[in-house]
Design a protein around this motif. Structure first.
Motif, short mmCIF file in Angstrom:
data_model
loop_
_atom_site.label_atom_id
_atom_site.label_comp_id
_atom_site.label_asym_id
_atom_site.label_seq_id
_atom_site.Cartn_x
_atom_site.Cartn_y
_atom_site.Cartn_z
N UNK A 25 -0.15 9.09 -1.94
CA UNK A 25 0.44 7.76 -1.97
C UNK A 25 1.10 7.44 -0.64
N UNK A 26 1.81 8.42 -0.05
CA UNK A 26 2.44 8.19 1.25
C UNK A 26 1.40 7.88 2.32
N UNK A 27 0.28 8.60 2.29
CA UNK A 27 -0.77 8.36 3.27
C UNK A 27 -1.33 6.94 3.15
N UNK A 32 -1.84 1.57 5.37
CA UNK A 32 -1.93 0.12 5.17
C UNK A 32 -0.86 -0.62 5.98
N UNK A 33 0.34 -0.07 6.01
CA UNK A 33 1.45 -0.73 6.69
C UNK A 33 1.25 -0.77 8.20
N UNK A 98 13.54 7.45 6.87
CA UNK A 98 13.84 7.51 8.30
C UNK A 98 12.60 7.16 9.12
N UNK A 99 11.48 7.74 8.71
CA UNK A 99 10.25 7.59 9.49
C UNK A 99 9.79 6.14 9.56
N UNK A 100 9.80 5.47 8.41
CA UNK A 100 9.36 4.07 8.37
C UNK A 100 10.31 3.19 9.17
N UNK A 197 -8.57 -3.50 6.07
CA UNK A 197 -7.22 -3.31 5.54
C UNK A 197 -6.32 -4.46 5.99
N UNK A 198 -5.44 -4.93 5.12
CA UNK A 198 -4.53 -6.02 5.52
C UNK A 198 -3.55 -5.52 6.56
N UNK A 199 -3.19 -6.41 7.48
CA UNK A 199 -2.22 -6.07 8.52
C UNK A 199 -0.85 -6.62 8.17
#
Length: 339
Positions: A25-27, A32-33, A98-100, A197-199
């Motif tokens: 799920x994280x991947x 996508x983000x 933190x990463x995001x 993929x949506x941007x």
């Protein structure tokens, strides 16, 4: 007891599914983000380093029986069975937070035309205070659990506090920027077959949306798709690319390909004349910033010529002049000051 044995067996059988679900799920969400497959892979590896460090500290202290007198506990020769899976879920969520936060700032700077190295430096500076403050608070809170008499809570507190401390210092402040600097533009690599993929649009999209519909001119079908025309004028060692019409979602990709083909044949100063544009959205702005990044990385000079009221408003809102050389008149372009 039989109950404890059944519980441990159940935990072992379900742990791989939990790991696969969280990592998968994280991947997908990060890919996508940030429209990259490198970013999520790197994030997973770095987050697992923090979790692994917590596991190592728990084994070193509680399983091997170190610091018993200092921490006030008696070793049971192992770690509580439910704790590893619990720590993985909690720490992976905190690390991803933190990463995001950091990567969002980096991506915003990159989308505004900064080179990856500069964007990383700006992103780290912009988020350092927030990340450090949050880490200090969480380490202090988790460390309180280490003072409790219950061995389970003592293990949990030390594991969480150690992992957060390592994640906010070594991992986020050293390893993350170092790997991003080494990878450069490969950080944003996305295979062509995933282009659907949506941007996610940052500040440029906001600026593009502020151009009123009344500012958009009626353009004909000639030229590029959507009625955009692009003329190339050679002026000595300078090449001026004159745009007229609308630079938007329908024409941006065509413009990007056109500019790359021009850059491949011309190594001198490139002037992008935007005075004939009546409308430009975030996709068009992204192509201009991408051209500026390529120019910087290759040691070339790129200049934007403004003069169209709606386009000037967009450039002003995103502070384009801070990252791209901008003039009002192509005749005012002097010699390259970098030489």
């Amino acid at each position: 007891t039989a109950g404890s044995r059944d519980f441990n067996n159940q935990m072992k059988s379900r742990a791989p599914w939990v790991f696969a679900f969280v990592l998968g799920l994280a991947f997908v969400l990060l890919m996508t983000t940030f429209r990259s497959i490198v970013i999520p892979l790197k994030a997973i590896v770095l987050n697992l380093l923090s979790v692994g460090a917590a596991y190592g500290v728990l084994v070193l202290i509680f399983q091997d029986g170190r610091l018993q007198s200092l921490l006030g506990y008696k070793s049971i020769g192992g770690v509580t069975s439910w704790l590893p899976l619990f720590l993985f879920v909690i720490l992976f969520g905190l690390s991803m937070d933190y990463h995001v936060l950091i990567l969002t700032r980096v991506r915003e700077a990159y989308d505004r035309g900064m080179a990856t190295e500069q964007a990383v430096a700006k992103g780290i500076r912009a988020t350092a205070g927030v990340v450090t403050s949050a880490a200090v608070v969480m380490v202090a809170v988790f460390a309180i659990f280490a003072t409790l008499s219950s061995l389970d809570f003592k293990m949990m507190g030390i594991g969480l506090a150690t992992a957060v401390l390592i994640d906010a210092t070594i991992v986020r402040a050293v390893l993350l920027p170092a790997t991003m600097k080494l990878l450069g533009d490969w950080n944003w690599y996305l295979p062509s077959w995933l282009g659907w993929l949506p941007g996610s649009a940052h500040e440029p999209a906001l600026a593009g949306s502020l151009v009123a519909a009344g500012d958009r001119p009626a353009v004909g079908p000639e030229g590029a798709p959507g009625g955009l025309s692009v003329d190339v004028v050679e002026e000595g060692e300078t090449l001026r690319v004159v745009f007229a019409g609308e630079l938007d979602l329908n024409t941006a990709s065509w413009v990007g390909e056109r500019l790359r083909s021009i850059e491949a044949e011309h190594r001198g100063t490139l002037v992008l004349d935007l005075r004939g544009l009546g409308f430009m959205d975030s996709t068009g702005l992204r192509e201009l910033f991408a051209a500026n990044r390529r120019a910087r990385s290759e040691g070339r000079r790129l200049v934007l010529v403004k003069g169209s009221r709606p386009i000037d408003r967009v450039l002003e809102l995103v502070r384009a002049a801070e990252v791209v050389e901008t003039v009002d008149d192509p005749g005012s372009i002097g010699p390259d000051r970098r030489e």
